[in-house]
Motif scaffolding. Structure first.
Motif, PDB file in Angstrom:
ATOM      1  N   LEU A 137      13.886  61.188  33.265  1.00 10.50           N
ATOM      2  CA  LEU A 137      14.317  60.275  33.442  1.00 10.50           C
ATOM      3  C   LEU A 137      14.268  59.836  35.502  1.00 10.50           C
ATOM      4  O   LEU A 137      13.976  59.118  35.454  1.00 10.50           O
ATOM      5  N   GLY A 138      14.719  60.492  36.253  1.00 10.46           N
ATOM      6  CA  GLY A 138      14.689  60.624  36.976  1.00 10.46           C
ATOM      7  C   GLY A 138      15.672  60.431  37.883  1.00 10.46           C
ATOM      8  O   GLY A 138      17.000  59.802  36.689  1.00 10.46           O
ATOM      9  N   GLY A 139      16.013  59.213  38.990  1.00 10.53           N
ATOM     10  CA  GLY A 139      17.183  58.483  39.585  1.00 10.53           C
ATOM     11  C   GLY A 139      17.758  57.174  38.981  1.00 10.53           C
ATOM     12  O   GLY A 139      19.299  56.673  39.431  1.00 10.53           O
ATOM     13  N   ARG A 140      17.141  57.346  37.496  1.00 14.81           N
ATOM     14  CA  ARG A 140      18.019  55.818  36.552  1.00 14.81           C
ATOM     15  C   ARG A 140      18.809  56.692  36.398  1.00 14.81           C
ATOM     16  O   ARG A 140      19.918  55.831  35.880  1.00 14.81           O
ATOM     17  N   VAL A 141      19.355  57.846  35.938  1.00 15.86           N
ATOM     18  CA  VAL A 141      19.619  58.187  35.529  1.00 15.86           C
ATOM     19  C   VAL A 141      21.443  59.490  36.749  1.00 15.86           C
ATOM     20  O   VAL A 141      21.303  59.925  37.397  1.00 15.86           O
ATOM     21  N   LEU A 142      22.377  58.468  36.046  1.00 19.08           N
ATOM     22  CA  LEU A 142      23.563  59.218  36.775  1.00 19.08           C
ATOM     23  C   LEU A 142      24.589  59.475  35.689  1.00 19.08           C
ATOM     24  O   LEU A 142      25.238  59.720  34.879  1.00 19.08           O
ATOM     25  N   PRO A 143      24.935  61.265  36.341  1.00 16.80           N
ATOM     26  CA  PRO A 143      25.959  61.914  35.357  1.00 16.80           C
ATOM     27  C   PRO A 143      27.445  61.646  36.256  1.00 16.80           C
ATOM     28  O   PRO A 143      27.915  60.984  37.114  1.00 16.80           O
ATOM     29  N   PHE A 144      28.325  60.835  35.378  1.00 11.61           N
ATOM     30  CA  PHE A 144      29.396  61.004  35.127  1.00 11.61           C
ATOM     31  C   PHE A 144      30.203  62.589  34.473  1.00 11.61           C
ATOM     32  O   PHE A 144      29.997  62.182  33.118  1.00 11.61           O
ATOM     33  N   LYS A 145      31.350  63.104  35.757  1.00 12.29           N
ATOM     34  CA  LYS A 145      32.351  63.801  35.104  1.00 12.29           C
ATOM     35  C   LYS A 145      33.579  63.669  34.819  1.00 12.29           C
ATOM     36  O   LYS A 145      33.973  62.366  36.275  1.00 12.29           O
ATOM     37  N   PHE A 146      34.085  63.682  34.220  1.00 19.49           N
ATOM     38  CA  PHE A 146      35.733  63.391  33.639  1.00 19.49           C
ATOM     39  C   PHE A 146      36.092  63.347  34.489  1.00 19.49           C
ATOM     40  O   PHE A 146      37.004  65.009  34.204  1.00 19.49           O
ATOM     41  N   THR A 147      37.634  63.504  35.662  1.00 22.43           N
ATOM     42  CA  THR A 147      38.052  64.312  35.918  1.00 22.43           C
ATOM     43  C   THR A 147      39.641  62.258  36.211  1.00 22.43           C
ATOM     44  O   THR A 147      39.596  62.297  36.064  1.00 22.43           O
ATOM     45  N   ALA A 148      40.364  62.916  36.013  1.00 19.71           N
ATOM     46  CA  ALA A 148      42.091  62.561  36.376  1.00 19.71           C
ATOM     47  C   ALA A 148      41.731  61.072  37.260  1.00 19.71           C
ATOM     48  O   ALA A 148      41.645  60.052  36.902  1.00 19.71           O
ATOM     49  N   PRO A 149      41.219  61.092  38.177  1.00 19.68           N
ATOM     50  CA  PRO A 149      40.922  60.047  38.869  1.00 19.68           C
ATOM     51  C   PRO A 149      39.524  59.168  38.406  1.00 19.68           C
ATOM     52  O   PRO A 149      40.285  57.835  38.505  1.00 19.68           O
ATOM     53  N   SER A 150      38.865  59.864  38.578  1.00 22.25           N
ATOM     54  CA  SER A 150      37.212  59.497  38.355  1.00 22.25           C
ATOM     55  C   SER A 150      37.986  58.958  36.906  1.00 22.25           C
ATOM     56  O   SER A 150      37.478  57.383  36.791  1.00 22.25           O
ATOM     57  N   LYS A 151      38.365  59.135  35.655  1.00 25.80           N
ATOM     58  CA  LYS A 151      38.635  58.414  35.054  1.00 25.80           C
ATOM     59  C   LYS A 151      39.184  57.035  34.508  1.00 25.80           C
ATOM     60  O   LYS A 151      39.294  56.077  34.511  1.00 25.80           O
ATOM     61  N   SER A 152      40.461  57.097  35.515  1.00 30.92           N
ATOM     62  CA  SER A 152      41.148  55.781  36.498  1.00 30.92           C
ATOM     63  C   SER A 152      40.586  54.879  36.120  1.00 30.92           C
ATOM     64  O   SER A 152      40.837  53.818  36.513  1.00 30.92           O
ATOM     65  N   GLU A 153      39.725  55.110  37.221  1.00 32.92           N
ATOM     66  CA  GLU A 153      38.505  53.747  37.965  1.00 32.92           C
ATOM     67  C   GLU A 153      37.957  53.355  36.964  1.00 32.92           C
ATOM     68  O   GLU A 153      37.694  52.208  37.257  1.00 32.92           O
ATOM     69  N   LEU A 154      36.959  54.792  35.973  1.00 25.33           N
ATOM     70  CA  LEU A 154      36.690  54.209  35.044  1.00 25.33           C
ATOM     71  C   LEU A 154      36.976  52.917  34.179  1.00 25.33           C
ATOM     72  O   LEU A 154      36.828  51.754  33.579  1.00 25.33           O
ATOM     73  N   GLY A 155      38.097  53.976  33.538  1.00 26.90           N
ATOM     74  CA  GLY A 155      38.656  52.548  32.824  1.00 26.90           C
ATOM     75  C   GLY A 155      39.449  51.200  33.701  1.00 26.90           C
ATOM     76  O   GLY A 155      39.500  49.853  32.729  1.00 26.90           O
ATOM     77  N   TYR A 156      39.993  51.075  34.916  1.00 29.71           N
ATOM     78  CA  TYR A 156      40.322  49.898  35.930  1.00 29.71           C
ATOM     79  C   TYR A 156      39.385  49.084  36.079  1.00 29.71           C
ATOM     80  O   TYR A 156      39.735  47.864  35.681  1.00 29.71           O
ATOM     81  N   ASN A 157      38.020  49.549  36.044  1.00 31.88           N
ATOM     82  CA  ASN A 157      37.004  48.440  36.083  1.00 31.88           C
ATOM     83  C   ASN A 157      36.651  48.315  35.227  1.00 31.88           C
ATOM     84  O   ASN A 157      36.218  46.720  34.845  1.00 31.88           O
ATOM     85  N   MET A 158      36.790  48.581  33.658  1.00 34.29           N
ATOM     86  CA  MET A 158      36.505  48.157  32.723  1.00 34.29           C
ATOM     87  C   MET A 158      37.089  47.250  32.342  1.00 34.29           C
ATOM     88  O   MET A 158      37.090  46.169  31.483  1.00 34.29           O
ATOM     89  N   VAL A 159      38.610  47.032  32.149  1.00 29.16           N
ATOM     90  CA  VAL A 159      39.154  46.084  31.706  1.00 29.16           C
ATOM     91  C   VAL A 159      39.106  44.924  33.290  1.00 29.16           C
ATOM     92  O   VAL A 159      38.863  44.078  32.671  1.00 29.16           O
ATOM     93  N   ALA A 160      39.025  45.317  34.493  1.00 29.18           N
ATOM     94  CA  ALA A 160      38.917  44.593  35.078  1.00 29.18           C
ATOM     95  C   ALA A 160      37.569  43.587  34.564  1.00 29.18           C
ATOM     96  O   ALA A 160      37.598  42.286  34.625  1.00 29.18           O
ATOM     97  N   ALA A 161      36.518  44.079  34.365  1.00 22.63           N
ATOM     98  CA  ALA A 161      35.161  43.336  33.501  1.00 22.63           C
ATOM     99  C   ALA A 161      35.631  42.668  32.512  1.00 22.63           C
ATOM    100  O   ALA A 161      35.243  41.363  32.334  1.00 22.63           O
ATOM    101  N   VAL A 162      36.585  43.202  31.923  1.00 18.46           N
ATOM    102  CA  VAL A 162      36.723  42.521  30.495  1.00 18.46           C
ATOM    103  C   VAL A 162      37.896  41.311  30.899  1.00 18.46           C
ATOM    104  O   VAL A 162      37.550  39.978  30.083  1.00 18.46           O
ATOM    105  N   ASN A 163      38.899  41.556  31.642  1.00 16.49           N
ATOM    106  CA  ASN A 163      39.281  39.974  31.674  1.00 16.49           C
ATOM    107  C   ASN A 163      38.707  39.051  32.829  1.00 16.49           C
ATOM    108  O   ASN A 163      39.122  37.808  32.626  1.00 16.49           O
TER     109      ASN A 163
END
Length: 235
Positions: A137-163
């Motif tokens: 599918l080319g560049g539309r696909v973005l891999p995401f590796k779960f690490t402690a820092p990346s998961k933290s940012e992912l979680g904060y971004n999700m909560v902010a969007a929900v809020n």
């Protein structure tokens, strides 16, 4: 996070008020609408073939699923925070080999939904799946590796969007997918480290967090999307 106040870990990731914000009124959809932008988040389960108990329909349900969350983006509000992210469909596969999933995922993402961006779990067993989808599918696909820092940012971004009221589930349709997604959101726990890094999950003794992770990845996919405008030349 922004006021640097100490927080206690172990509480729910979402409050009752936030869970109420997540509940949308739009219908679940089975295919893409014309002139609508779609994004996707994919949480990859560990690969395993069906064993005899699963084939016989007696699986105890302890195995994670690969979950694909599809959302449409609504730019009409003009919010600087970003578009409204309306979840319109869920797919889940348990005990299905990755080789069997490849053609299904490509067909759904490319032909059924024409997704502009796809964020896929590329941690561990998910890495070859993400690599295959990138090639297909080319560049539309973005891999995401779960690490402690990346998961933290992912979680904060999700909560902010929900809020901000920007994440909405399709309305209750009585489906197993809706029930499981809502169950995981209700059971999700937030654990904050001394550095204020956030870890979120569902206690394995209670259930899974595959729908939760897939939703977080779907929100991540939406963050990089902007409304497309027609371009022309003066005559």
């Amino acid at each position: 996070q922004y006021r640097l106040l100490p927080v206690r870990g172990g509480g729910g990731l979402f409050s009752p008020g936030q869970l109420a914000l997540l509940k949308g009124v739009h219908p679940r959809c089975r295919h893409a609408a014309i002139s609508t932008t779609y994004v996707a988040g994919i949480d990859i389960a560990g690969e395993a073939e069906l064993d005899e108990r699963e084939a016989a329909g007696t699986c105890d349900g302890r195995r994670d699923s690969t979950v694909l969350t599809i959302a449409e983006l609504d730019f009409s509000g003009g919010s600087p925070a970003g578009p409204v992210i309306r979840v319109v469909e869920h797919y889940a596969w348990r005990g299905v080999s990755h080789a069997s999933l490849y053609p299904r995922l490509v067909d759904l993402l490319k032909n059924t939904w024409r997704c502009r961006r796809v964020v896929v779990d590329a941690t561990g067993m998910g890495e070859p799946v993400a690599s295959f989808l990138q090639k297909a599918l080319g560049g539309r696909v973005l891999p995401f590796k779960f690490t402690a820092p990346s998961k933290s940012e992912l979680g904060y971004n999700m909560v902010a969007a929900v809020n901000a009221g920007r994440v909405k589930l399709y309305r209750q349709d009585g489906s197993a997918e809706y029930r499981e997604c809502l169950f995981q959101l209700e059971k999700a726990r937030a654990n904050y480290r001394p550095s204020r890094a956030l870890n979120f999950s569902v206690d394995p003794a209670v259930g899974h967090d595959d729908y939760l992770a897939s939703l977080a990845l779907c929100v991540e996919a939406a963050e990089g999307c902007h409304k497309r405008t027609a371009k022309g030349t003066a005559i």
